[in-house]
Design a protein around this motif. Structure first.
Motif, PDB file in Angstrom:
ATOM      1  N   ALA A  52       0.840  -1.205   0.000  1.00  0.00           N
ATOM      2  CA  ALA A  52       0.000   0.000   0.000  1.00  0.00           C
ATOM      3  C   ALA A  52       0.877   1.259   0.000  1.00  0.00           C
ATOM      4  N   PRO A  53       0.291   2.451  -0.280  1.00  0.00           N
ATOM      5  CA  PRO A  53       1.072   3.690  -0.204  1.00  0.00           C
ATOM      6  C   PRO A  53       1.618   3.889   1.216  1.00  0.00           C
ATOM      7  N   TRP A  54       2.742   4.623   1.315  1.00  0.00           N
ATOM      8  CA  TRP A  54       3.398   4.784   2.614  1.00  0.00           C
ATOM      9  C   TRP A  54       2.459   5.366   3.669  1.00  0.00           C
ATOM     10  N   SER A  55       1.620   6.337   3.293  1.00  0.00           N
ATOM     11  CA  SER A  55       0.733   6.972   4.292  1.00  0.00           C
ATOM     12  C   SER A  55      -0.181   5.931   4.952  1.00  0.00           C
ATOM     13  N   VAL A  56      -0.595   4.934   4.175  1.00  0.00           N
ATOM     14  CA  VAL A  56      -1.474   3.877   4.697  1.00  0.00           C
ATOM     15  C   VAL A  56      -0.689   2.959   5.643  1.00  0.00           C
ATOM     16  N   ILE A  57       0.526   2.608   5.231  1.00  0.00           N
ATOM     17  CA  ILE A  57       1.389   1.754   6.075  1.00  0.00           C
ATOM     18  C   ILE A  57       1.652   2.463   7.408  1.00  0.00           C
ATOM     19  N   GLU A  58       1.988   3.743   7.309  1.00  0.00           N
ATOM     20  CA  GLU A  58       2.352   4.511   8.518  1.00  0.00           C
ATOM     21  C   GLU A  58       1.184   4.580   9.493  1.00  0.00           C
ATOM     22  N   GLU A  59       0.004   4.839   8.955  1.00  0.00           N
ATOM     23  CA  GLU A  59      -1.189   4.960   9.807  1.00  0.00           C
ATOM     24  C   GLU A  59      -1.458   3.660  10.569  1.00  0.00           C
ATOM     25  N   ARG A  60      -1.417   2.533   9.851  1.00  0.00           N
ATOM     26  CA  ARG A  60      -1.692   1.243  10.486  1.00  0.00           C
ATOM     27  C   ARG A  60      -0.585   0.871  11.483  1.00  0.00           C
ATOM     28  N   THR A  61       0.654   1.179  11.113  1.00  0.00           N
ATOM     29  CA  THR A  61       1.780   0.865  11.996  1.00  0.00           C
ATOM     30  C   THR A  61       1.668   1.651  13.302  1.00  0.00           C
ATOM     31  N   LYS A  62       1.292   2.936  13.183  1.00  0.00           N
ATOM     32  CA  LYS A  62       1.100   3.774  14.388  1.00  0.00           C
ATOM     33  C   LYS A  62       0.065   3.141  15.319  1.00  0.00           C
ATOM     34  N   GLU A  63      -1.041   2.676  14.739  1.00  0.00           N
ATOM     35  CA  GLU A  63      -2.105   2.052  15.550  1.00  0.00           C
ATOM     36  C   GLU A  63      -1.542   0.877  16.355  1.00  0.00           C
ATOM     37  N   ILE A  64      -0.774   0.031  15.660  1.00  0.00           N
ATOM     38  CA  ILE A  64      -0.205  -1.160  16.307  1.00  0.00           C
ATOM     39  C   ILE A  64       0.791  -0.748  17.387  1.00  0.00           C
ATOM     40  N   LEU A  65       1.646   0.212  17.074  1.00  0.00           N
ATOM     41  CA  LEU A  65       2.659   0.657  18.045  1.00  0.00           C
ATOM     42  C   LEU A  65       2.021   1.316  19.268  1.00  0.00           C
ATOM     43  N   ASP A  66       0.996   2.124  19.029  1.00  0.00           N
ATOM     44  CA  ASP A  66       0.308   2.785  20.149  1.00  0.00           C
ATOM     45  C   ASP A  66      -0.284   1.741  21.103  1.00  0.00           C
ATOM     46  N   GLN A  67      -0.821   0.669  20.532  1.00  0.00           N
ATOM     47  CA  GLN A  67      -1.376  -0.402  21.374  1.00  0.00           C
ATOM     48  C   GLN A  67      -0.250  -1.150  22.092  1.00  0.00           C
ATOM     49  N   GLY A  68       0.809  -1.449  21.339  1.00  0.00           N
ATOM     50  CA  GLY A  68       1.921  -2.235  21.898  1.00  0.00           C
ATOM     51  C   GLY A  68       2.673  -1.517  22.994  1.00  0.00           C
ATOM     52  N   MET A  69       2.773  -0.180  22.894  1.00  0.00           N
ATOM     53  CA  MET A  69       3.587   0.588  23.842  1.00  0.00           C
ATOM     54  C   MET A  69       2.881   0.902  25.155  1.00  0.00           C
ATOM     55  N   LYS A  70       1.623   0.479  25.272  1.00  0.00           N
ATOM     56  CA  LYS A  70       0.894   0.781  26.514  1.00  0.00           C
ATOM     57  C   LYS A  70       1.584   0.160  27.726  1.00  0.00           C
ATOM     58  N   GLU A  71       2.294  -0.962  27.510  1.00  0.00           N
ATOM     59  CA  GLU A  71       3.078  -1.555  28.593  1.00  0.00           C
ATOM     60  C   GLU A  71       4.335  -2.197  28.026  1.00  0.00           C
TER      61      GLU A  71
END
Length: 342
Positions: free
Chosen positions: A290-309
Motif C-alpha cells: 500500500a502507499p506509505w501513508s497507509v502503512i504509517e497509519e496502520r503501523t502507528k495504531e499497532i505501536l500505540d497499542q503495543g507501547m501501553k506496557e
C-alpha cells in the motif's frame, strides 16, 4: 568491540527498552535482489548447507534494514531427513514428501535426530553468525502439529483433512508421532542454543486448523513438554502460528516468553483477554504494497497499542512476500525506531 543491540532480548523478557524492537518473518528472502541472484545458482538446500553463504543471507537484512534481530535462514523441514522422511522443497509448491505417514507402522519406523551428526551445517552457521552479528540471533523449529501435517498430507494442504482424520481415527499412533516429533524438537533446539542461538521461535504455522478443545487434547501436552524442557536453557521462547487467534490464550499458558500474533487479533484484544506476556506482531504483510501513508497509519495504531506496557516486539503478522520492496522495509524499520524512541 562493536556495540551489541540487546533491545529485542529485553522486550522478550518484558523489560523497558529504548525503542520498540523490530524484526520481520522471512526477512531473508525473495524480495531481496541479492537473494534472488544467489537463488539463480543455489537451491535452498545448497544455501543452508554452506555456513558462510547461509550466514551472509541471514545477516543481509540486518545490514539492509537495521532490524533489531536476525533470524537464521533455514527451513522448518531441515531436521526431518534425519528421521527418515524423504522431503524435497519444490519451487513454487513447498515441501513434498514421498513417503507420507499412513499408519502406526509408519510412525514406529521414524528415527531420531543427532544434531551434531545430522545437521552440523546449521550449528556451524549459528557459530559463524554469533561472531558477525551485533544483534541477537533467533533460531527456530517447526512444531509437531505443523511438521506432522506435511508428513501425513505429503505436502502443503488447504484443509488438513488427512492430518485431522489420522489424529481422530488413530489417537494412539498420533500421540506416538507427537512424542517422536517432540523429542526431535527438543534435541534440535537445544543443539541450536548450545551453538549460540539467543532466542527460539517455534512455528506452529498450521495449528489454527484445530479448535481449542482438540488443541488441548491432541497438541498442548507435547507443547508443554517441549517448552518446559527448553525453558531450562534460559533463552527467550516465542510461539507463533497463522490463523490461530482462538489459541492465543492456550499459548499464553505455556512456559513461553512471547506470544506471536498474526493480524487477525489486535494487541489490545490480546491484552483484554488477559495475556500479560510479551506480544509480537502484527502488521498484515499485505499493507507493504500500500502507499506509505497507509502503512504509517496502520503501523502507528499497532505501536500505540503495543507501547501501553513493556513487552512488545514489532513484526508482521506473517512472512514478507516476494513483491515487497526493500525500500519499504527500510522505511518501516526506521519509522518504528523513530516513532517509539524514548
Amino acid at each position: 568491540m562493536k556495540h551489541f543491540n540487546d533491545q529485542f532480548l529485553k522486550a522478550c523478557r518484558g523489560e523497558e527498552t529504548t525503542h520498540v524492537p523490530v524484526w520481520y518473518m522471512r526477512q531473508a528472502g525473495r524480495y531481496q535482489p541479492e537473494y534472488r541472484k544467489i537463488k539463480e545458482t543455489h537451491t535452498l538446500f545448497e544455501i543452508t548447507h554452506d555456513p558462510e553463504l547461509c550466514a551472509y543471507v541471514t545477516k543481509l537484512p540486518v545490514d539492509q534494514h537495521g532490524v533489531d534481530a536476525a533470524i537464521l535462514y533455514k527451513d522448518i523441514m531441515t531436521p526431518l531427513p534425519a528421521l527418515g522422511v524423504d522431503v524435497e522443497i519444490k519451487s513454487g509448491v513447498g515441501p513434498i514428501i514421498d513417503n507420507p505417514i499412513r499408519s502406526k507402522q509408519d510412525v514406529l519406523k521414524l528415527g531420531e535426530i543427532h544434531p551434531e551428526k545430522d545437521v552440523p551445517y546449521v550449528l556451524d552457521t549459528i557459530k559463524l553468525l554469533r561472531e558477525q552479528l551485533s544483534v541477537p540471533l533467533i533460531s527456530f523449529s517447526g512444531a509437531p502439529f505443523t511438521l506432522a501435517s506435511y508428513m501425513i498430507e505429503g505436502g502443503p494442504s488447504r484443509n488438513y483433512h488427512k492430518t485431522k482424520a489420522f489424529m481422530y481415527a488413530e489417537p494412539k499412533a498420533w500421540f506416538q508421532l507427537m512424542d517422536k516429533l517432540g523429542d526431535m524438537t527438543i534435541s534440535y533446539v537445544k543443539a541450536q542454543i548450545k551453538a549460540g542461538a539467543q532466542a527460539i521461535q517455534i512455528f506452529d504455522s498450521w495449528v489454527g486448523a484445530l479448535n481449542v478443545a482438540d488443541y488441548r487434547t491432541f497438541i498442548k501436552p507435547v507443547m508443554e513438554r517441549i517448552f518446559t524442557e527448553l525453558k531450562e536453557e534460559g533463552v527467550p521462547l516465542i510461539m507463533f502460528g497463522v490463523g490461530a487467534s482462538h489459541l492465543a490464550n492456550e499459548w499464553a499458558e505455556l512456559p513461553i516468553d512471547v506470544v506471536g500474533l498474526d493480524w487477525r487479533l489486535s494487541i489490545n484484544e490480546a491484552r483484554e483477554r488477559g495475556i500479560t506476556k510479551t506480544l509480537q506482531g502484527n502488521l498484515d504483510p499485505s499493507f507493504l504494497l500500500a502507499p506509505w501513508s497507509v502503512i504509517e497509519e496502520r503501523t502507528k495504531e499497532i505501536l500505540d497499542q503495543g507501547m501501553k506496557e513493556p513487552g512488545f516486539i514489532f513484526n508482521l503478522g506473517h512472512g514478507i512476500f516476494p513483491e515487497v520492496k526493500v525500500e519499504t522495509l527500510q522505511r518501516l524499520t526506521a519509522f518504528v525506531h523513530e516513532y517509539t524512541a524514548k
